[in-house]
Design a protein around this motif. Structure first.
Motif, PDB file in Angstrom:
ATOM      1  N   LYS A   1       4.903  91.275   2.374  1.00 47.67           N
ATOM      2  CA  LYS A   1       4.158  90.827   1.205  1.00 47.67           C
ATOM      3  C   LYS A   1       3.032  89.886   1.631  1.00 47.67           C
ATOM      4  O   LYS A   1       3.215  89.030   2.494  1.00 47.67           O
ATOM      5  CB  LYS A   1       5.090  90.108   0.232  1.00 47.67           C
ATOM      6  CG  LYS A   1       6.174  90.999  -0.368  1.00 47.67           C
ATOM      7  CD  LYS A   1       6.949  90.269  -1.446  1.00 47.67           C
ATOM      8  CE  LYS A   1       6.059  90.024  -2.667  1.00 47.67           C
ATOM      9  NZ  LYS A   1       6.836  89.473  -3.805  1.00 47.67           N
TER      10      LYS A   1
ATOM     11  N   PRO B   1       0.738  86.675   1.731  1.00 49.07           N
ATOM     12  CA  PRO B   1       1.026  85.290   1.342  1.00 49.07           C
ATOM     13  C   PRO B   1       0.302  84.920   0.048  1.00 49.07           C
ATOM     14  O   PRO B   1      -0.749  85.478  -0.270  1.00 49.07           O
ATOM     15  CB  PRO B   1       0.499  84.471   2.531  1.00 49.07           C
ATOM     16  CG  PRO B   1      -0.495  85.361   3.206  1.00 49.07           C
ATOM     17  CD  PRO B   1      -0.012  86.758   2.997  1.00 49.07           C
ATOM     18  N   VAL B   2       0.873  84.010  -0.678  1.00 52.58           N
ATOM     19  CA  VAL B   2       0.294  83.564  -1.945  1.00 52.58           C
ATOM     20  C   VAL B   2      -0.725  82.459  -1.679  1.00 52.58           C
ATOM     21  O   VAL B   2      -0.437  81.495  -0.966  1.00 52.58           O
ATOM     22  CB  VAL B   2       1.390  83.056  -2.903  1.00 52.58           C
ATOM     23  CG1 VAL B   2       0.772  82.471  -4.171  1.00 52.58           C
ATOM     24  CG2 VAL B   2       2.350  84.187  -3.246  1.00 52.58           C
TER      25      VAL B   2
ATOM     26  N   THR C   1      -3.306  79.858  -3.781  1.00 48.10           N
ATOM     27  CA  THR C   1      -3.720  79.315  -5.069  1.00 48.10           C
ATOM     28  C   THR C   1      -5.031  78.545  -4.883  1.00 48.10           C
ATOM     29  O   THR C   1      -5.471  78.290  -3.760  1.00 48.10           O
ATOM     30  CB  THR C   1      -2.645  78.374  -5.632  1.00 48.10           C
ATOM     31  OG1 THR C   1      -2.410  77.318  -4.683  1.00 48.10           O
ATOM     32  CG2 THR C   1      -1.348  79.133  -5.865  1.00 48.10           C
TER      33      THR C   1
ATOM     34  N   ASP D   1      -4.936  77.727   1.406  1.00 47.15           N
ATOM     35  CA  ASP D   1      -4.783  77.904   2.853  1.00 47.15           C
ATOM     36  C   ASP D   1      -6.041  77.535   3.628  1.00 47.15           C
ATOM     37  O   ASP D   1      -6.145  77.813   4.821  1.00 47.15           O
ATOM     38  CB  ASP D   1      -4.371  79.346   3.181  1.00 47.15           C
ATOM     39  CG  ASP D   1      -5.421  80.369   2.776  1.00 47.15           C
ATOM     40  OD1 ASP D   1      -6.365  80.009   2.031  1.00 47.15           O
ATOM     41  OD2 ASP D   1      -5.301  81.542   3.201  1.00 47.15           O
TER      42      ASP D   1
END
Length: 244
Positions: free
Chosen positions: A35, A37-38, A40, A48
């Protein structure tokens, strides 16, 4: 030769026919890992990202002439301003591929013309310059105007400042690659949005930025982001980078 070609064609036809008869279900072409990475956003900065300047200090920067010395530019009212004749500044960290966001503004009091008007630059890996220049009715050579890869590629279009007089660069950069013997494997490339408008589209970088003469392709590894002191009090704010 005709028999061999005919056999190959027959095998290809049978293979395609077999694939056409295969019955797929939707889930056969779906996958769930790994998946992404998230990420925001906080104040329009990705979670990040490495914040290089947020208006508080120059802790992430040093003098280009002497990396052992602190950056000598000024910070006032959350704005970073070139202090003319103190020299370029560069990041303490070095980078290869990245997404870089930089906002800049020409001096309030306009002086000079052409390359002497609101001139600065953003050097990728310390070698390849994205030009910063007052572009408000300021004729100059097109591969030296704002948004150009200096002395190499002009921007696709000329974008003017927004109502607040600030310019915003979003730069996606892929570094050149060299083998262990220093031979070039692939040239670098850059895509740039200027105030949200595409001005460089996967543009190939031919080599180092040279004021006189042609670009040079020199083997190197990761390098810093450099902001140029061109003796004009250009302002910067909201600088962040995402290594890719």
């Amino acid at each position: 030769m005709h028999i061999q070609f005919g056999s190959t064609l027959l095998l290809l036809t049978l293979s395609l026919s077999s694939m056409a008869q295969t019955k797929f279900k939707p889930e056969d072409t779906e996958f769930y890992a790994p998946k992404p990475p998230v990420v925001t956003l906080k104040n329009q900065v990705p979670s990040d990202a490495i914040v290089l300047f947020d208006g508080t200090d120059l802790d992430q920067w040093v003098s280009r002439n002497n990396p052992e010395q602190a950056a000598a530019w000024t910070v006032e009212n959350n704005i970073l301003k070139v202090k003319p004749k103190t020299g370029d500044i560069q990041t303490k960290q070095v980078f290869e591929d990245f997404q870089l966001h930089v906002e800049w503004k020409s001096p309030e009091i306009i002086k000079g013309e052409g390359q002497g008007r609101g001139n600065s630059g953003i050097f990728l890996q310390g070698r390849y310059e994205v030009q910063v220049l007052d572009n408000d009715d300021n004729p100059t050579y097109v591969n030296g105007q704002a948004g150009s890869i200096y002395k190499q590629r002009p921007p696709l279009v000329e974008v003017r400042a927004t109502d607040d007089k600030w310019h915003r660069y979003d730069i996606v950069y892929k570094a050149p690659r060299f083998n262990k013997d220093g031979m070039l494997i692939s040239k670098g490339s850059v895509t740039i949005l200027h105030n949200g408008v595409l001005i460089q589209n996967n543009t190939q970088i031919e080599g180092t930025t040279e004021y006189i003469g042609l670009p040079k392709m020199e083997a190197h590894g990761a390098g810093p982001i450099i902001l140029q002191d061109h003796n004009n009090p250009v302002s910067f704010r909201n600088i962040w980078i995402r290594p890719l």
